[in-house]
Design an enzyme around this catalytic site. Structure first.
Site, PDB file in Angstrom:
ATOM      1  N   PRO B 146       0.826  -1.223   0.000  1.00 40.06           N
ATOM      2  CA  PRO B 146       0.000   0.000   0.000  1.00 40.06           C
ATOM      3  C   PRO B 146       0.855   1.266   0.000  1.00 40.06           C
ATOM      4  O   PRO B 146       0.468   2.265  -0.600  1.00 40.06           O
ATOM      5  CB  PRO B 146      -0.807  -0.140   1.299  1.00 40.06           C
ATOM      6  CG  PRO B 146      -0.913  -1.614   1.527  1.00 40.06           C
ATOM      7  CD  PRO B 146       0.375  -2.195   1.012  1.00 40.06           C
ATOM      8  N   GLY B 149       5.285   1.446  -4.035  1.00 35.36           N
ATOM      9  CA  GLY B 149       5.068   1.047  -5.426  1.00 35.36           C
ATOM     10  C   GLY B 149       6.407   0.899  -6.107  1.00 35.36           C
ATOM     11  O   GLY B 149       7.166  -0.027  -5.844  1.00 35.36           O
ATOM     12  N   ASP B 274      14.478  -7.048 -16.767  1.00 38.34           N
ATOM     13  CA  ASP B 274      15.082  -6.926 -18.091  1.00 38.34           C
ATOM     14  C   ASP B 274      14.367  -7.795 -19.118  1.00 38.34           C
ATOM     15  O   ASP B 274      14.404  -7.506 -20.314  1.00 38.34           O
ATOM     16  CB  ASP B 274      16.569  -7.313 -18.045  1.00 38.34           C
ATOM     17  CG  ASP B 274      17.360  -6.365 -17.151  1.00 38.34           C
ATOM     18  OD1 ASP B 274      16.814  -5.298 -16.802  1.00 38.34           O
ATOM     19  OD2 ASP B 274      18.504  -6.705 -16.801  1.00 38.34           O
ATOM     20  N   ARG B 277      10.000  -6.419 -18.812  1.00 38.36           N
ATOM     21  CA  ARG B 277       9.611  -5.132 -19.419  1.00 38.36           C
ATOM     22  C   ARG B 277       9.400  -5.257 -20.927  1.00 38.36           C
ATOM     23  O   ARG B 277       8.399  -4.751 -21.441  1.00 38.36           O
ATOM     24  CB  ARG B 277      10.624  -4.054 -19.050  1.00 38.36           C
ATOM     25  CG  ARG B 277      10.386  -3.583 -17.625  1.00 38.36           C
ATOM     26  CD  ARG B 277      11.379  -2.573 -17.113  1.00 38.36           C
ATOM     27  NE  ARG B 277      10.946  -2.172 -15.774  1.00 38.36           N
ATOM     28  CZ  ARG B 277      11.756  -1.792 -14.795  1.00 38.36           C
ATOM     29  NH1 ARG B 277      13.063  -1.729 -14.989  1.00 38.36           N
ATOM     30  NH2 ARG B 277      11.268  -1.444 -13.626  1.00 38.36           N
ATOM     31  N   GLY B 376     -15.621   7.222 -33.671  1.00 38.72           N
ATOM     32  CA  GLY B 376     -16.844   7.868 -33.193  1.00 38.72           C
ATOM     33  C   GLY B 376     -17.639   6.948 -32.293  1.00 38.72           C
ATOM     34  O   GLY B 376     -17.063   6.288 -31.419  1.00 38.72           O
ATOM     35  N   GLU B 400       5.016  -3.151 -14.003  1.00 29.77           N
ATOM     36  CA  GLU B 400       6.452  -3.384 -14.274  1.00 29.77           C
ATOM     37  C   GLU B 400       7.213  -2.069 -14.419  1.00 29.77           C
ATOM     38  O   GLU B 400       8.142  -1.960 -15.208  1.00 29.77           O
ATOM     39  CB  GLU B 400       6.654  -4.260 -15.514  1.00 29.77           C
ATOM     40  CG  GLU B 400       6.072  -5.654 -15.393  1.00 29.77           C
ATOM     41  CD  GLU B 400       6.733  -6.494 -14.324  1.00 29.77           C
ATOM     42  OE1 GLU B 400       6.051  -6.765 -13.331  1.00 29.77           O
ATOM     43  OE2 GLU B 400       7.914  -6.844 -14.457  1.00 29.77           O
TER      44      GLU B 400
END
Lengths: 365, 423
Positions: B146, B149, B274, B277, B376, B400
């Site tokens: 929490p 991050g 590595d 990602r 649209g 990530e």
């Protein structure tokens, strides 16, 4: 299999051109820009690298082979040095490469050895036109067949070193073929007149001229590719790749300059590169430059493999145009007031980058 | 090896199957699982599991064989392979089918990557064998908390050794764990949990621990409701005196002072980024391609196509948008493939991995939003998938490492700056 490494040979080639760029072009670019003159010895030194002969096979007096990929590697390193000198140095390629790609065997045998002399060849390509809404597929200059000759009319622009040219490659709309075709025009040619030196926003060291064509008669055998003519797309693909690579080199120069400056320049007690607002600009520049280079390489690789590279070269050209402008503008911004001053190169690089869209024939951002 | 953009043969060959799964299995249930969050896409899971367990078995065998040959502990990628670029192609295709369902793929996933990166041969055998047989299983990575991050040094989940039982005792809460419930409650899977042995040491005190399904004191407390990738399981996990065997620590339990060379366990497991990602970038690009293809097709039905290599003034605004989107996708794709190819060649790729993640995350976020705009009411309608793709795409600019964190990583690398110099 995906690999992105240069061969040892390519590494040597790029190192050699890089040295020339760094040690020669970077020394003279500002003085050349301000005086509107490139020192002839600089171009001679560049010519001595043998880049053009290395792209022609032995049959035509060269000692290598045509490779769009190698061409892109070379162009990036040259673009890193200076754009005016790069274009002056590459100007003969704009004649030799189309002859190699689209010429008849006889045309290749006749003309290509001229490009392997010890002296830089005096040849100029006339492709662009002094119009807005330029369309490379719908040229306004015309070629009309009359008996054994073609009659050329119209105006061309941005012809490099036109007054010295002993051979022109002139592009015009072939009325009968209803397509753009190219014509080999040795000088003097009656009806061909060269205008005043053109004035541009950037690369002022480069001498370019308008060329006017009034009923210029060219023997029919001088149409590039003979009866078959040319596929203008092949030529555009190859020039788009080379010019895009030039743009990558230009952007790289600006990015590296701004990066180094940002690490030196102190504001509020620390280098400005310590701030995300600056560091992030630099990071995005690095990402965009890498992406553009990969796009250029892929298009060149396809071309060399004989695959259809039109779309890839087009996308690469658009990206290169966009990225080189964005990066050079960003570099001016990173330097702030100093970027605007002509003591630093970035303002010139921004002006030079703006030309790419024009040179690429309205591919644009 | 010279510059080469050829798709490797084995990667090409996997393409047909992947395309079939994406079209026949994933696309067909795409909307259903978007609207029935927390239900499991079992058709896909059961279909893909046999392939995944075969792949897991091959990976494990390969890794143990290398360890046997005395090549260290079998970690690292010394020999050129196509494993990464193969995964990149696979993930792009599956995400073209459905990004949320793709994330539900049963496999050891990020947990497996961490175990492969720093685990001993014994740990690999013990933890990864389960993914090679039996019922579908999931592995997951629990890092975010929490209050922590991207700043992993703020992680507060504690690991303490109980000398009496020689067990690690974990306390704390993890959130946003992808496939956490699938790993711990719905299969005999496992998760890799990041915890600190000494909060005063920051990152130097951090270690990854393997927590297997059924460990006492571990509770899945919350299933998130998300903007997109709703088919994907995202949960909170609470550890209350959770007990795991001593041998479940990845890397050495020895602590070093802050500033000393970072411990292998931490660094090694961070290196899983590595490879992950570029995978996130690939997933983004699959979604972007789906949206662009659909938009092109709908516009073509209205007579709007893009002429090849046309001058700019001959193109309408919509045609220009289409070209721009295509170019951005291509740019990001090439960066992604490069990051994967570098890893396959056993070369460092942290910079390139962050670069492709930034480019793909940002590009596809923009592209999918543009597609909604261009179409649209069709774009905005839940009758079609474009609005969903826009929601799905966004996660790739977040997990990530957000676009900002990855830009920061790129910036530090190109400037040669430490975390202290460039915050």
């Amino acid at each position: 299999m995906y690999t992105f490494d240069l061969t040892d040979e390519q590494r040597m080639l790029t190192d050699m051109v890089h040295r020339y760029s760094e040690r020669t072009l970077r020394k003279i670019y500002r003085e050349a820009e301000e005086s509107h003159e490139l020192p002839p010895e600089v171009i001679e030194q560049g010519w001595e690298l043998g880049l053009l002969p290395a792209s022609l096979p032995e049959d035509y007096g060269g000692f290598g082979e045509y490779s769009a990929l190698n061409g892109a590697l070379i162009a990036e390193e040259l673009g890193y040095g200076d754009m005016a000198a790069s274009l002056a140095l590459l100007a003969p390629n704009l004649v030799a490469t189309p002859i190699y790609l689209c010429g008849t065997e006889e045309q290749k045998q006749t003309y290509l050895p001229l490009f392997t002399d010890a002296e830089p060849p005096k040849a100029a390509s006339a492709f662009l036109e002094p119009v807005i809404l330029f369309d490379p597929y719908q040229l306004r200059a015309t070629a009309r067949r009359e008996g054994d000759a073609y009659v050329l009319n119209g105006k061309k622009a941005m012809v490099i070193n036109a007054p010295e040219a002993e051979l022109f490659l002139i592009y015009a709309h072939d009325e009968k073929a209803d397509s753009p075709q190219a014509f080999l025009v040795p000088t003097p040619a009656e009806g061909l007149s060269i205008g005043e030196r053109e004035k541009w926003m950037g690369f002022n060291a480069l001498k370019t001229f308008g060329v006017e064509l009034k009923d210029v008669r060219v023997p029919a055998v001088n149409r590039l590719g003979g009866a078959a003519g040319i596929d203008v797309q092949r030529i555009l693909n190859s020039s788009r790749i080379a010019l895009s690579a030039l743009g990558v080199g230009l952007a790289r120069a600006a990015y590296e300059y701004a990066r180094d400056y940002a690490k030196e320049r102190v504001a509020f007690g620390e280098p400005i590169a310590h701030r995300q607002s600056i560091a992030f600009m630099l990071a995005e520049m690095a990402i965009d430059i890498d992406a553009t280079r990969l796009m250029v390489w892929e298009a060149a690789w396809k071309l060399d493999k004989g695959q259809n590279a039109t779309h890839d070269a087009y996308l690469a050209a658009r990206y290169a145009t966009h990225v080189s402008l964005k990066v050079t503008d960003g570099a001016v911004q990173v330097l702030g007031g100093h970027g605007y001053i002509r003591e630093h190169p970035v303002e010139l690089w921004l002006r030079n980058a703006r030309s790419l869209a024009t040179l690429l024939g309205a591919v644009t951002v | 090896m010279p510059i080469d953009f050829e798709v490797p043969e084995d990667v090409k060959n996997q393409g047909n199957l992947t395309q079939m799964v994406a079209e026949q299995v994933m696309r067909k249930s795409s909307r259903y699982y978007d609207e029935h969050e927390h239900e499991r896409p079992m058709e896909y899971i059961n279909f893909i599991w046999p392939f995944m367990k075969t792949m897991e078995a091959a990976n494990l065998k390969h890794s143990l064989k290398r360890a046997d040959k005395g090549n260290g502990n079998g970690n690292g990628h010394k020999k050129a392979s196509t494993a990464q670029v193969g995964m990149i192609h696979l993930i792009e295709s599956l995400s073209w089918g459905d990004a949320g369902i793709y994330l539900s793929t049963p496999s050891s996933a990020l947990a497996g990557a961490a175990i492969q990166a720093v685990g001993t041969p014994d740990q690999k055998e013990r933890f990864l064998d389960r993914f090679t047989h039996g019922e579908p299983k999931w592995g997951a990575m629990a890092m975010t908390e929490p209050n922590a991050g991207s700043d992993t040094s703020a992680i507060r989940t504690r690991a303490k050794l109980d000398p009496e039982t020689n067990e690690w005792v974990l306390n704390g809460e993890k959130i946003f764990v992808t496939n956490g419930k699938l790993a711990l409650e719905e299969s005999d899977g496992l998760i890799v949990v990041w915890a600190t042995l000494d909060p005063s040491l920051g990152r130097a005190g951090m270690r990854p621990f393997v927590v297997e399904a059924g460990a006492p004191g571990v509770t899945v407390t919350k299933q998130e409701h998300k903007l997109g990738i709703r088919a994907s399981d995202t949960v909170s996990i609470v550890f209350e005196d959770a007990r795991i065997p001593y041998d479940n620590i990845l890397g050495s339990p020895e602590l070093k002072k802050p500033g000393a060379k970072t411990e292998k366990g931490f660094k090694g497991a961070m290196r899983t980024f590595d490879s992950s990602r570029p995978f996130v970038a690939a997933s983004a690009l699959g979604v972007g391609r789906a949206a662009l293809e659909f938009t092109r097709q709908k516009l073509a039905e209205e007579g709007i196509t893009v002429p090849e290599a046309a001058p700019y003034h001959k193109l309408s605004a919509i045609q220009r948008d289409l070209i721009q989107m295509e170019a951005d996708l291509k740019a990001a794709w090439l960066l992604t493939v490069r990051a994967g190819a570098l890893m396959d060649a056993g070369k460092p790729n942290s910079l390139e991995a962050s670069m492709c993640k930034v480019k793909a995350g940002k590009s596809v976020t923009t592209i999918t939003q543009k597609c909604v705009e261009l179409l649209g009411p069709l774009g905005y309608s839940r009758e079609f998938l474009v609005e969903k793709w826009m929601r799905d795409a966004k996660i790739n600019d977040i997990f990530e490492g957000t676009g900002q964190i990855n830009t920061l990583i790129v910036a530090r690398r190109i400037l040669g700056y430490s975390r202290r110099e460039l915050k």
